[in-house]
Design a protein around this motif. Structure first.
Motif, PDB file in Angstrom:
ATOM      1  N   HIS A 205     -11.916   7.950  25.176  1.00  9.15           N
ATOM      2  CA  HIS A 205     -12.386   7.231  24.009  1.00  9.15           C
ATOM      3  C   HIS A 205     -12.324   6.226  24.092  1.00  9.15           C
ATOM      4  N   PRO A 206     -13.164   4.916  24.103  1.00  4.74           N
ATOM      5  CA  PRO A 206     -13.094   4.135  23.328  1.00  4.74           C
ATOM      6  C   PRO A 206     -12.691   3.460  22.360  1.00  4.74           C
ATOM      7  N   ASN A 207     -11.189   2.338  21.863  1.00  2.00           N
ATOM      8  CA  ASN A 207     -12.158   2.160  20.720  1.00  2.00           C
ATOM      9  C   ASN A 207     -12.613   1.230  19.949  1.00  2.00           C
ATOM     10  N   ALA A 208     -12.880   0.277  19.001  1.00  2.45           N
ATOM     11  CA  ALA A 208     -14.386  -0.391  18.015  1.00  2.45           C
ATOM     12  C   ALA A 208     -14.757  -1.210  19.103  1.00  2.45           C
ATOM     13  N   GLY A 209     -13.333  -2.252  19.434  1.00  2.00           N
ATOM     14  CA  GLY A 209     -13.916  -2.852  20.496  1.00  2.00           C
ATOM     15  C   GLY A 209     -14.403  -2.362  21.697  1.00  2.00           C
ATOM     16  N   GLY A 210     -14.103  -1.606  22.338  1.00  2.00           N
ATOM     17  CA  GLY A 210     -14.915  -0.737  23.088  1.00  2.00           C
ATOM     18  C   GLY A 210     -15.812  -0.274  22.968  1.00  2.00           C
ATOM     19  N   TYR A 211     -16.308   0.479  22.421  1.00  2.00           N
ATOM     20  CA  TYR A 211     -17.477   1.166  21.828  1.00  2.00           C
ATOM     21  C   TYR A 211     -18.399  -0.222  21.994  1.00  2.00           C
ATOM     22  N   ASP A 212     -18.187  -1.255  20.790  1.00  2.00           N
ATOM     23  CA  ASP A 212     -19.188  -2.539  20.846  1.00  2.00           C
ATOM     24  C   ASP A 212     -19.723  -3.269  22.192  1.00  2.00           C
ATOM     25  N   LYS A 213     -18.601  -2.863  22.998  1.00  2.00           N
ATOM     26  CA  LYS A 213     -19.230  -3.661  23.824  1.00  2.00           C
ATOM     27  C   LYS A 213     -19.862  -2.220  24.728  1.00  2.00           C
ATOM     28  N   MET A 214     -20.559  -1.333  25.073  1.00  2.00           N
ATOM     29  CA  MET A 214     -20.919  -0.263  24.898  1.00  2.00           C
ATOM     30  C   MET A 214     -23.045  -0.706  24.400  1.00  2.00           C
ATOM     31  N   ALA A 215     -22.563  -0.537  23.767  1.00  2.00           N
ATOM     32  CA  ALA A 215     -23.393  -1.029  22.345  1.00  2.00           C
ATOM     33  C   ALA A 215     -24.222  -2.237  23.434  1.00  2.00           C
ATOM     34  N   ALA A 216     -23.613  -3.519  23.684  1.00  2.00           N
ATOM     35  CA  ALA A 216     -24.000  -5.148  24.267  1.00  2.00           C
ATOM     36  C   ALA A 216     -24.630  -4.754  25.774  1.00  2.00           C
ATOM     37  N   VAL A 217     -24.319  -3.412  25.692  1.00  2.00           N
ATOM     38  CA  VAL A 217     -24.696  -3.032  27.154  1.00  2.00           C
ATOM     39  C   VAL A 217     -26.314  -2.011  27.405  1.00  2.00           C
ATOM     40  N   TRP A 218     -26.127  -1.385  26.450  1.00  2.00           N
ATOM     41  CA  TRP A 218     -27.727  -0.471  25.597  1.00  2.00           C
ATOM     42  C   TRP A 218     -28.452  -2.062  25.348  1.00  2.00           C
ATOM     43  N   TYR A 219     -28.057  -2.681  24.541  1.00  2.00           N
ATOM     44  CA  TYR A 219     -28.746  -3.208  24.573  1.00  2.00           C
ATOM     45  C   TYR A 219     -29.708  -3.979  24.971  1.00  2.00           C
ATOM     46  N   ASN A 220     -28.566  -5.056  25.966  1.00  2.00           N
ATOM     47  CA  ASN A 220     -29.761  -5.342  26.483  1.00  2.00           C
ATOM     48  C   ASN A 220     -30.431  -4.982  28.030  1.00  2.00           C
ATOM     49  N   ALA A 221     -29.349  -3.348  28.266  1.00  2.00           N
ATOM     50  CA  ALA A 221     -30.961  -2.909  29.621  1.00  2.00           C
ATOM     51  C   ALA A 221     -32.099  -2.332  28.435  1.00  2.00           C
ATOM     52  N   LEU A 222     -32.102  -1.821  26.922  1.00  2.00           N
ATOM     53  CA  LEU A 222     -33.798  -1.450  26.584  1.00  2.00           C
ATOM     54  C   LEU A 222     -34.324  -3.223  25.938  1.00  2.00           C
ATOM     55  N   ARG A 223     -33.799  -4.598  26.054  1.00  2.00           N
ATOM     56  CA  ARG A 223     -34.582  -5.410  25.931  1.00  2.00           C
ATOM     57  C   ARG A 223     -35.043  -5.317  26.935  1.00  2.00           C
ATOM     58  N   SER A 224     -34.737  -5.266  28.759  1.00  2.00           N
ATOM     59  CA  SER A 224     -34.936  -5.663  29.930  1.00  2.00           C
ATOM     60  C   SER A 224     -36.274  -4.366  30.021  1.00  2.00           C
ATOM     61  N   VAL A 225     -36.386  -3.250  29.608  1.00  2.00           N
ATOM     62  CA  VAL A 225     -38.022  -2.950  29.826  1.00  2.00           C
ATOM     63  C   VAL A 225     -38.573  -2.921  29.032  1.00  2.00           C
ATOM     64  N   PRO A 226     -39.865  -4.040  28.620  1.00  2.00           N
ATOM     65  CA  PRO A 226     -40.664  -3.447  27.822  1.00  2.00           C
ATOM     66  C   PRO A 226     -41.537  -2.321  27.976  1.00  2.00           C
ATOM     67  N   GLY A 227     -41.205  -2.279  26.330  1.00  2.00           N
ATOM     68  CA  GLY A 227     -41.667  -0.626  25.665  1.00  2.00           C
ATOM     69  C   GLY A 227     -40.742  -0.319  25.151  1.00  2.00           C
ATOM     70  N   SER A 228     -39.799  -0.599  25.477  1.00  2.00           N
ATOM     71  CA  SER A 228     -38.699   1.149  25.397  1.00  2.00           C
ATOM     72  C   SER A 228     -38.312   0.732  24.214  1.00  2.00           C
ATOM     73  N   ILE A 229     -38.473  -0.739  23.417  1.00  2.00           N
ATOM     74  CA  ILE A 229     -37.730  -0.702  21.474  1.00  2.00           C
ATOM     75  C   ILE A 229     -38.996  -1.223  20.870  1.00  2.00           C
ATOM     76  N   GLY A 230     -40.523  -1.292  21.672  1.00  2.00           N
ATOM     77  CA  GLY A 230     -40.839  -2.023  20.815  1.00  2.00           C
ATOM     78  C   GLY A 230     -41.011  -3.782  20.833  1.00  2.00           C
ATOM     79  N   ASN A 231     -41.577  -3.916  20.421  1.00  2.00           N
ATOM     80  CA  ASN A 231     -41.685  -5.491  19.771  1.00  2.00           C
ATOM     81  C   ASN A 231     -40.995  -5.753  18.656  1.00  2.00           C
ATOM     82  N   PRO A 232     -40.243  -7.143  18.307  1.00  2.00           N
ATOM     83  CA  PRO A 232     -39.834  -7.743  16.802  1.00  2.00           C
ATOM     84  C   PRO A 232     -40.716  -7.999  15.964  1.00  2.00           C
ATOM     85  N   ARG A 233     -40.956  -7.448  14.885  1.00  2.00           N
ATOM     86  CA  ARG A 233     -41.939  -7.102  13.920  1.00  2.00           C
ATOM     87  C   ARG A 233     -40.944  -9.184  13.296  1.00  2.00           C
TER      88      ARG A 233
END
Length: 260
Positions: A205-233
């Motif tokens: 299991h990651p420490n806090a820094g490792g989990y945050d790196k996972m978060a950044a990867v998920w966020y970039n993946a979601l932003r790369s697919v139009p519609g997957s997280i909607g549009n910024p308000r």
């Protein structure tokens, strides 16, 4: 009066700190995201895990999203505590429940990180990629319009374990490409390179820094697919945003049930 109300809502939100278990779903009416997997999704070692950093990035990007699932844990800084992370579960156990979860929560996007326990339990590891492929078939059949993000597993902190993880991960590109070729909305995410063995205090299991790196990867993946997280308000005033966010958290709070 308004400042006192916001202060009261903030205090109510802070009561969420450390909540674990199962609770009624929180919702802000945003695009629905299901974090799906095992203890790494749950956040063993750091309650909330990668979901903390992912939620914070989505909020900072002015996306309006709703984490969904039957499970509930994490600190107040997470705001939305719902997820489908089950400590100790293998691919087959997730697969046995996935149809019901998808029908109940109807996610627009699914974040899947599963297979670590197949390796740790030495559970027919050679068959794990096939089980994952079947799980993806069930997800895409039940939620055909959802985008499914499939993570290659983060490392295991000892040589034999990580060798098995690497073998499993090597099978994923072909599996995902096969789903894409069949017209499914499935996306491969390289999570293995995001976290180092030094960021795994217990080797799993990651420490806090490792989990945050996972978060950044998920966020970039979601932003790369139009519609997957909607549009910024559109930008709103700080006070209005605080009132909306705190009001959602306070209004949806309910007692947690500690897992047995």
């Amino acid at each position: 009066m308004r400042k006192r109300l916001l202060a009261a809502l903030a205090a109510a939100a802070l009561a969420f700190t450390g909540l674990t278990g199962v609770a009624d779903a929180e919702s802000n009416g945003g695009v629905r995201i299901m974090p799906l997997g095992d203890s790494i999704t749950y956040g063993t070692g750091v309650p909330g895990g990668y979901r903390i950093g992912l939620w914070q990035r989505l909020a900072a990007g002015r996306y309006t999203n709703d984490f969904v699932g039957s499970q509930f844990n994490g600190p107040a800084s997470l705001w939305d505590h719902d997820h489908e992370g089950h400590p100790g579960w293998r691919i087959d156990q997730i697969d046995a429940n996935i149809t019901g979860w998808l029908r109940t929560y109807n996610p627009r996007s699914v974040l899947l990180h599963i297979g670590t326990n197949d390796v740790l339990q030495n559970y027919n590891v050679a068959g794990a990629p096939g089980r994952l492929s079947t799980l993806l078939d069930h997800i895409t059949a039940t939620a055909p319009n959802a985008d499914v993000f499939v993570a290659q597993l983060i490392p295991i902190g000892w040589a034999s374990g990580d060798a098995a993880v690497r073998t499993f991960n090597a099978a994923l590109p072909g599996i995902v490409q096969g789903k894409v070729n069949a017209g499914k909305h499935v996306h491969l995410v390289d999570m293995h390179s995001a976290v180092s063995a030094a960021e795994l205090p217990d080797g799993v299991h990651p420490n806090a820094g490792g989990y945050d790196k996972m978060a950044a990867v998920w966020y970039n993946a979601l932003r790369s697919v139009p519609g997957s997280i909607g549009n910024p308000r559109a930008a709103v005033t700080t006070e209005a945003l605080a009132a909306a966010t705190l009001g959602s958290a306070a209004g949806s709070a309910s007692p947690a049930v500690t897992p047995s």
